[in-house]
Motif scaffolding. Structure first.
Motif, PDB file in Angstrom:
ATOM      1  N   PRO A  81       0.813  -1.222   0.000  1.00 10.58           N
ATOM      2  CA  PRO A  81       0.000   0.000   0.000  1.00 10.58           C
ATOM      3  C   PRO A  81       0.846   1.272   0.000  1.00 10.58           C
ATOM      4  CG  PRO A  81       0.000  -1.005   2.174  1.00 10.58           C
ATOM      5  CD  PRO A  81       0.670  -1.983   1.260  1.00 10.58           C
ATOM      6  N   TYR A  82       0.340   2.270  -0.708  1.00 15.85           N
ATOM      7  CA  TYR A  82       0.998   3.576  -0.737  1.00 15.85           C
ATOM      8  C   TYR A  82       0.400   4.435   0.361  1.00 15.85           C
ATOM      9  CZ  TYR A  82       2.606   8.136  -2.285  1.00 15.85           C
ATOM     10  OH  TYR A  82       3.185   9.385  -2.339  1.00 15.85           O
ATOM     11  N   LEU A  83       1.240   4.902   1.254  1.00 18.64           N
ATOM     12  CA  LEU A  83       0.799   5.804   2.302  1.00 18.64           C
ATOM     13  C   LEU A  83       1.351   7.195   2.037  1.00 18.64           C
ATOM     14  CD1 LEU A  83       1.167   3.631   5.535  1.00 18.64           C
ATOM     15  CD2 LEU A  83      -0.814   3.906   4.038  1.00 18.64           C
ATOM     16  N   PHE A  84       0.540   8.182   2.358  1.00 22.74           N
ATOM     17  CA  PHE A  84       0.935   9.564   2.105  1.00 22.74           C
ATOM     18  C   PHE A  84       1.878  10.063   3.197  1.00 22.74           C
ATOM     19  CE2 PHE A  84      -3.167   9.002   0.011  1.00 22.74           C
ATOM     20  CZ  PHE A  84      -2.862   9.453  -1.257  1.00 22.74           C
ATOM     21  N   ASN A  85       2.650  11.069   2.850  1.00 23.19           N
ATOM     22  CA  ASN A  85       3.658  11.621   3.753  1.00 23.19           C
ATOM     23  C   ASN A  85       3.006  12.559   4.763  1.00 23.19           C
ATOM     24  OD1 ASN A  85       6.168  12.196   4.835  1.00 23.19           O
ATOM     25  ND2 ASN A  85       6.575  13.856   3.386  1.00 23.19           N
ATOM     26  N   CYS A  86       2.200  11.963   5.639  1.00 24.44           N
ATOM     27  CA  CYS A  86       1.513  12.713   6.679  1.00 24.44           C
ATOM     28  C   CYS A  86       1.178  11.748   7.810  1.00 24.44           C
ATOM     29  CB  CYS A  86       0.254  13.401   6.138  1.00 24.44           C
ATOM     30  SG  CYS A  86      -0.910  12.292   5.311  1.00 24.44           S
ATOM     31  N   ILE A  92      -5.745   7.783   7.288  1.00 19.10           N
ATOM     32  CA  ILE A  92      -6.973   7.011   7.467  1.00 19.10           C
ATOM     33  C   ILE A  92      -8.202   7.795   7.008  1.00 19.10           C
ATOM     34  CG2 ILE A  92      -8.498   5.976   9.207  1.00 19.10           C
ATOM     35  CD1 ILE A  92      -5.953   5.216  10.772  1.00 19.10           C
ATOM     36  N   THR A  93      -8.218   9.086   7.273  1.00 20.30           N
ATOM     37  CA  THR A  93      -9.409   9.892   6.982  1.00 20.30           C
ATOM     38  C   THR A  93      -9.354  10.617   5.642  1.00 20.30           C
ATOM     39  OG1 THR A  93      -8.458  11.787   8.170  1.00 20.30           O
ATOM     40  CG2 THR A  93      -9.848  10.260   9.428  1.00 20.30           C
ATOM     41  N   MET A  94      -8.246  10.521   4.934  1.00 20.72           N
ATOM     42  CA  MET A  94      -8.067  11.306   3.716  1.00 20.72           C
ATOM     43  C   MET A  94      -9.149  11.018   2.669  1.00 20.72           C
ATOM     44  SD  MET A  94      -4.580  11.841   1.536  1.00 20.72           S
ATOM     45  CE  MET A  94      -3.787  12.564   2.967  1.00 20.72           C
ATOM     46  N   LEU A 123      -1.310   7.216  15.823  1.00 22.34           N
ATOM     47  CA  LEU A 123      -2.147   8.164  15.086  1.00 22.34           C
ATOM     48  C   LEU A 123      -1.419   9.430  14.654  1.00 22.34           C
ATOM     49  CD1 LEU A 123      -5.568   7.917  16.976  1.00 22.34           C
ATOM     50  CD2 LEU A 123      -4.942   6.967  14.740  1.00 22.34           C
ATOM     51  N   HIS A 124      -0.493   9.901  15.457  1.00 27.07           N
ATOM     52  CA  HIS A 124       0.175  11.172  15.140  1.00 27.07           C
ATOM     53  C   HIS A 124       1.594  10.979  14.611  1.00 27.07           C
ATOM     54  CE1 HIS A 124      -3.289  13.148  16.790  1.00 27.07           C
ATOM     55  NE2 HIS A 124      -3.157  12.456  17.916  1.00 27.07           N
ATOM     56  N   LYS A 125       1.956   9.729  14.324  1.00 26.15           N
ATOM     57  CA  LYS A 125       3.238   9.452  13.698  1.00 26.15           C
ATOM     58  C   LYS A 125       3.116   9.583  12.177  1.00 26.15           C
ATOM     59  CE  LYS A 125       5.189   6.274  17.134  1.00 26.15           C
ATOM     60  NZ  LYS A 125       5.767   4.915  17.346  1.00 26.15           N
ATOM     61  N   ASN A 126       4.248   9.849  11.527  1.00 23.47           N
ATOM     62  CA  ASN A 126       4.247   9.879  10.067  1.00 23.47           C
ATOM     63  C   ASN A 126       4.071   8.450   9.556  1.00 23.47           C
ATOM     64  OD1 ASN A 126       5.408   9.764   7.251  1.00 23.47           O
ATOM     65  ND2 ASN A 126       5.597  11.951   7.636  1.00 23.47           N
ATOM     66  N   ALA A 127       3.108   8.243   8.684  1.00 20.03           N
ATOM     67  CA  ALA A 127       2.753   6.895   8.221  1.00 20.03           C
ATOM     68  C   ALA A 127       3.914   6.202   7.518  1.00 20.03           C
ATOM     69  CB  ALA A 127       1.534   6.960   7.306  1.00 20.03           C
ATOM     70  N   ARG A 128       4.792   6.968   6.897  1.00 24.80           N
ATOM     71  CA  ARG A 128       5.891   6.370   6.144  1.00 24.80           C
ATOM     72  C   ARG A 128       7.024   5.873   7.041  1.00 24.80           C
ATOM     73  NH1 ARG A 128       6.528  10.086   0.648  1.00 24.80           N
ATOM     74  NH2 ARG A 128       4.455   9.612  -0.199  1.00 24.80           N
ATOM     75  N   GLU A 136       0.280  -1.809   6.949  1.00 24.41           N
ATOM     76  CA  GLU A 136      -0.871  -2.580   6.489  1.00 24.41           C
ATOM     77  C   GLU A 136      -2.108  -2.276   7.330  1.00 24.41           C
ATOM     78  OE1 GLU A 136       1.170  -6.537   4.472  1.00 24.41           O
ATOM     79  OE2 GLU A 136       0.353  -6.663   6.497  1.00 24.41           O
ATOM     80  N   LYS A 137      -1.929  -2.109   8.632  1.00 16.56           N
ATOM     81  CA  LYS A 137      -3.066  -1.776   9.491  1.00 16.56           C
ATOM     82  C   LYS A 137      -3.671  -0.431   9.080  1.00 16.56           C
ATOM     83  CE  LYS A 137      -1.200  -2.295  13.654  1.00 16.56           C
ATOM     84  NZ  LYS A 137      -1.190  -2.366  15.148  1.00 16.56           N
ATOM     85  N   VAL A 138      -2.814   0.538   8.826  1.00 17.46           N
ATOM     86  CA  VAL A 138      -3.284   1.869   8.422  1.00 17.46           C
ATOM     87  C   VAL A 138      -4.016   1.790   7.084  1.00 17.46           C
ATOM     88  CG1 VAL A 138      -2.569   4.197   7.783  1.00 17.46           C
ATOM     89  CG2 VAL A 138      -1.453   3.028   9.693  1.00 17.46           C
TER      90      VAL A 138
END
Length: 237
Positions: A81-86, A92-94, A123-128, A136-138
């Protein structure tokens, strides 16, 4: 949503890698695509979900012959999965924000879905910056929270530990409620037994066996399945 694939094939560099005579996916069920590496299951998922296209053939979605009419009702989680740099929460909410859901609905869905997987400390960590299993959970939460009519998942728990696999499977089962449909790729026979309603087994780009979970896992007809189950000591699942 009901999906039908009819007389469809996919070619790469002039070589046919996928050929489907007929497949039907009915709303409200969890379908599991299985097969050895290179059997075509991920290619099939990508072609049905609109990430790729068949070279020829026909796919209908609730009698629409183009995915463009129903694309908003489809969500996909890829194997990598591609996660955004945020932040994790923003990832999750994007999708909900992009679709302009109200703050009230977003908050309600966050409270509903975050209980399935333990991510409060992320929740407040950078997803990348997360591990493979955490990513995968995210990605799974980001997909589930959309509540689309059809959800495609390609090896969604491949990097998770057993605790999170079982938690994720509970979440996946909710995705086929209220007439929604899940089409999932996995290599894990035990996972298929736990969550599938219907199993489609592929080999060399073709469907070699399909049916209700109990029938396929307990009374396989194709010799390849019989051999795989024998080698893995799987019987009377």
């Amino acid at each position: 949503m009901n999906i039908r694939v009819l007389n469809s094939s996919k070619e790469f560099n002039g070589k046919e890698v996928l050929h489907i005579d007929e497949l039907d996916f009915k709303e409200g069920y969890t379908y599991v695509l299985m097969g050895l590496n290179g059997s075509g299951k991920s290619t099939l998922l990508q072609c049905i979900s609109g990430l790729d296209t068949f070279t020829r053939g026909n796919v209908s979605y609730d009698n629409y012959n183009s995915i463009n009419f129903v694309r908003k009702d489809i969500s996909v989680m890829l194997q990598k999965p591609y996660l955004f740099n945020c932040s994790v929460l923003e990832n999750i909410t994007m999708g909900l924000k992009f679709k302009k859901f109200s703050k009230e609905i977003i908050e309600k869905r966050i409270n509903t879905y975050l209980k399935y997987l333990v991510v409060d400390d992320l929740l407040h960590k950078n997803a990348r910056e997360l591990s493979g299993g955490e990513q995968e959970k995210v990605a799974l939460l980001r997909t589930a929270i959309l509540e689309t009519k059809v959800t495609f998942l390609d090896e969604p728990t491949a990097s998770m530990d057993i605790e999170n696999i079982l938690r994720s499977e509970k979440l996946i089962k909710t995705m086929s409620q209220e007439k929604r449909t899940v089409i999932l790729v996995t290599h894990d026979l035990l996972q298929a037994e736990r969550i599938a309603d219907y199993i489609i087994f592929m080999d060399k780009g073709k469907v070699i066996e399909q049916g209700e979970k109990y029938e396929v896992l307990n009374f396989p007809k194709h010799k390849l399945l019989k051999q795989i189950f024998k080698n893995n000591n799987i019987k009377n699942i």
